[in-house]
Design a protein around this motif. Structure first.
Motif, PDB file in Angstrom:
ATOM      1  N   SER A   1      89.253  -6.383 -18.766  1.00  0.00           N
ATOM      2  CA  SER A   1      89.484  -6.321 -19.922  1.00  0.00           C
ATOM      3  C   SER A   1      88.403  -7.994 -20.827  1.00  0.00           C
ATOM      4  O   SER A   1      88.600  -8.157 -21.407  1.00  0.00           O
TER       5      SER A   1
ATOM      6  N   GLY B   1      86.156  -8.074 -23.509  1.00  0.00           N
ATOM      7  CA  GLY B   1      87.309  -7.796 -25.520  1.00  0.00           C
ATOM      8  C   GLY B   1      87.189  -7.041 -26.052  1.00  0.00           C
ATOM      9  O   GLY B   1      87.171  -6.630 -26.848  1.00  0.00           O
ATOM     10  N   THR B   2      87.644  -5.299 -25.288  1.00  0.00           N
ATOM     11  CA  THR B   2      86.976  -4.103 -26.276  1.00  0.00           C
ATOM     12  C   THR B   2      88.306  -3.608 -26.720  1.00  0.00           C
ATOM     13  O   THR B   2      88.526  -2.833 -27.531  1.00  0.00           O
TER      14      THR B   2
ATOM     15  N   PRO C   1      92.288  -5.053 -27.271  1.00  0.00           N
ATOM     16  CA  PRO C   1      93.332  -6.791 -27.555  1.00  0.00           C
ATOM     17  C   PRO C   1      94.343  -6.649 -26.624  1.00  0.00           C
ATOM     18  O   PRO C   1      94.856  -6.175 -25.221  1.00  0.00           O
ATOM     19  N   LEU C   2      94.570  -7.896 -26.428  1.00  0.00           N
ATOM     20  CA  LEU C   2      94.831  -8.555 -25.326  1.00  0.00           C
ATOM     21  C   LEU C   2      96.714  -8.064 -25.143  1.00  0.00           C
ATOM     22  O   LEU C   2      96.908  -8.097 -23.916  1.00  0.00           O
TER      23      LEU C   2
ATOM     24  N   SER D   1      95.807  -4.967 -22.940  1.00  0.00           N
ATOM     25  CA  SER D   1      95.888  -5.148 -21.803  1.00  0.00           C
ATOM     26  C   SER D   1      97.282  -5.739 -20.196  1.00  0.00           C
ATOM     27  O   SER D   1      97.547  -5.190 -19.987  1.00  0.00           O
TER      28      SER D   1
ATOM     29  N   TYR E   1      85.649 -14.057 -22.245  1.00  0.00           N
ATOM     30  CA  TYR E   1      86.612 -12.824 -22.661  1.00  0.00           C
ATOM     31  C   TYR E   1      86.955 -13.550 -24.251  1.00  0.00           C
ATOM     32  O   TYR E   1      86.317 -12.602 -24.716  1.00  0.00           O
TER      33      TYR E   1
ATOM     34  N   ASN F   1      83.382 -12.332 -26.010  1.00  0.00           N
ATOM     35  CA  ASN F   1      83.238 -11.081 -26.633  1.00  0.00           C
ATOM     36  C   ASN F   1      84.125 -10.778 -27.467  1.00  0.00           C
ATOM     37  O   ASN F   1      84.012  -9.492 -27.974  1.00  0.00           O
ATOM     38  N   ILE F   2      86.091 -11.310 -27.897  1.00  0.00           N
ATOM     39  CA  ILE F   2      86.767 -10.745 -28.082  1.00  0.00           C
ATOM     40  C   ILE F   2      86.396 -10.200 -29.799  1.00  0.00           C
ATOM     41  O   ILE F   2      86.689  -9.421 -30.553  1.00  0.00           O
TER      42      ILE F   2
ATOM     43  N   ASN G   1      83.987  -7.909 -30.959  1.00  0.00           N
ATOM     44  CA  ASN G   1      84.412  -6.448 -30.845  1.00  0.00           C
ATOM     45  C   ASN G   1      85.718  -6.399 -31.287  1.00  0.00           C
ATOM     46  O   ASN G   1      87.209  -5.834 -30.760  1.00  0.00           O
ATOM     47  N   VAL G   2      86.321  -6.952 -32.347  1.00  0.00           N
ATOM     48  CA  VAL G   2      87.198  -7.195 -33.532  1.00  0.00           C
ATOM     49  C   VAL G   2      87.911  -5.459 -33.471  1.00  0.00           C
ATOM     50  O   VAL G   2      89.323  -4.961 -33.376  1.00  0.00           O
TER      51      VAL G   2
ATOM     52  N   ASP H   1      90.375   0.710 -29.685  1.00  0.00           N
ATOM     53  CA  ASP H   1      91.374   0.442 -28.024  1.00  0.00           C
ATOM     54  C   ASP H   1      91.212   2.005 -26.510  1.00  0.00           C
ATOM     55  O   ASP H   1      91.939   3.223 -27.262  1.00  0.00           O
TER      56      ASP H   1
END
Length: 398
Positions: free
Chosen positions: A135, A138-139, A141-142, A145, A378, A381-382, A385-386, A390
């Motif tokens: 994870s 950051g590719t 969504p939380l 994961s 993280y 990165n997130i 990578n919005v 997924d």
């Protein structure tokens, strides 16, 4: 001077007043609907003292004291008298439900070892490490994961149960000769061989359903673990690879390979500690184990495994770009495991069992290190990578 008759009258009145005073001060008994008796003593200024009496009593008559360890029979009976229109549980219904659980459900729970979840935890921790590392880019969504982590927890419970069921089917004759395992369901007959096979098929079917929720790369990777089923340690830590691919859709071997080796070496450490519980019985029935293989060299052998595990985990974190917090977590793991190894009493089954179970904290230490060491990476990165696809979605059901 008083006459004799007057003195007699005076004494009679004194006795009467004293008796009346004592009676008025004596606590008055009353009972609640549960049958328990209380004494209520009144004091001046409308103050009361209430004391519970060790007996049972209704408003009309006394009952025998009944000590129940399962069903609150007195309470149910009293409530039934006070609330005749209400449907209350019947004692026979409660007993039958308890009997159903004990006779029909509990043997399968014990067969899968779900009553002792330490095995599930140890199987799950490498999966959680791998998912956390996957994870970091950051590719995804939380919530994806976390959903993947939940799937792996369910899968760990099912596969742990399936592994224990297979083990008991294979070793039921040996288990009958080992003190610690002679009461297992297949040995005692609480579960028949046919029932165990059906139960195994159900667990594997549900585990397959969980696997099919992952991306295609992970489905193939998960199925390939069946080729290594004869090597329990190898398949036991397959989640160290599978968790990463379930999040990213691929494997970064610079991270996953040392993570897998580190988890595998850790497994040798705690599995050897566990095996020392049964080494006497294992020698009698001819079962091979790492406890017997290492023998008097258990501490040096486990120290070597610990060194390999720590170096591999440190390398995995370095290649993943984790910060200082992760390396401190690895040092914490080393300190914990070293204390286990050098205080281990291999001749004391209780000490071996206690140290084996404490290994669950190792998994938490490493996971906390990954989260703390990779948090900044993280978050950076997130944000970049919005709109990334997924990769956790199932290729069959998405």
């Amino acid at each position: 001077m008083y006459k004799l008759s007057q003195i007699t009258t005076l004494l009679q009145k004194s006795i009467y007043l004293n008796a009346k005073r004592k009676i008025s001060m004596y606590p008055l008994p009353y009972s609640c609907i549960c049958g328990q008796v209380y004494l209520k003593k009144e004091y001046p200024n409308h103050r009361y003292e209430i004391t519970r009496v060790h007996s049972t009593q209704s408003d009309q008559h006394r009952q025998k004291v009944v000590i129940e360890t399962t069903t609150p029979k007195i309470v149910i009976n009293k409530l039934g008298e006070k609330l005749p229109d209400q449907k209350l549980p019947d004692r026979t219904d409660l007993d039958s439900k308890a009997g159903f659980w004990k006779e029909k459900i509990d043997p399968y729970v014990k067969l899968a070892r779900w009553d002792r979840p330490i095995g599930v935890y140890l199987l799950y921790w490498p999966c959680a490490w791998s998912i956390a590392l996957g994870s970091l880019p950051g590719t995804v969504p939380l919530q994806s994961s976390l959903y993947t982590a939940g799937l792996f927890l369910v899968g760990a419970g099912l596969m742990r149960g399936a592994g224990c069921t297979i083990n008991d089917l294979w070793d039921r004759d040996v288990d009958a000769q080992v003190e610690r395992t002679k009461n297992r369901p297949l040995v005692t007959g609480a579960v028949s061989e046919t029932q165990a096979v059906v139960f195994l098929a159900a667990q594997l079917s549900l585990a397959l359903a969980v696997l099919l929720q992952l991306n295609c790369y992970s489905i193939v990777l998960g199925a390939s673990s069946m080729l290594l089923v004869i090597f329990l340690g190898a398949t036991f830590n397959w989640g160290a690879l599978l968790g990463y691919s379930a999040v990213t859709g691929a494997l970064d071997l610079s991270v996953c390979a040392p993570l897998y080796v580190g988890a595998l070496a850790w497994t040798v450490v705690y599995d050897t500690i566990y095996a020392h519980q049964d080494k006497e019985d294992d020698m009698k029935v001819g079962v091979k184990s790492t406890a017997l293989t290492f023998g008097a060299h258990t501490r040096p052998a486990l120290s070597g495994c610990l060194a390999l595990s720590a170096a591999s985990l440190a390398l995995a974190g370095h290649n993943a770009g984790l910060g200082l917090a992760y390396q401190l977590a690895v040092l914490g793991y080393v300190a914990h495991a070293a204390q286990q190894i050098y205080t281990l009493d291999t001749e004391n089954p209780e000490d071996c069992a206690s140290k084996f179970k404490s290994n669950s904290s190792v998994g938490a230490i490493i996971l906390m290190g990954i989260l703390a060491g990779g948090y900044k990476q993280y978050m950076d990165n997130i944000a970049d990578n919005v709109n990334h696809e997924d990769t956790t979605k199932s290729c069959l059901f998405s």
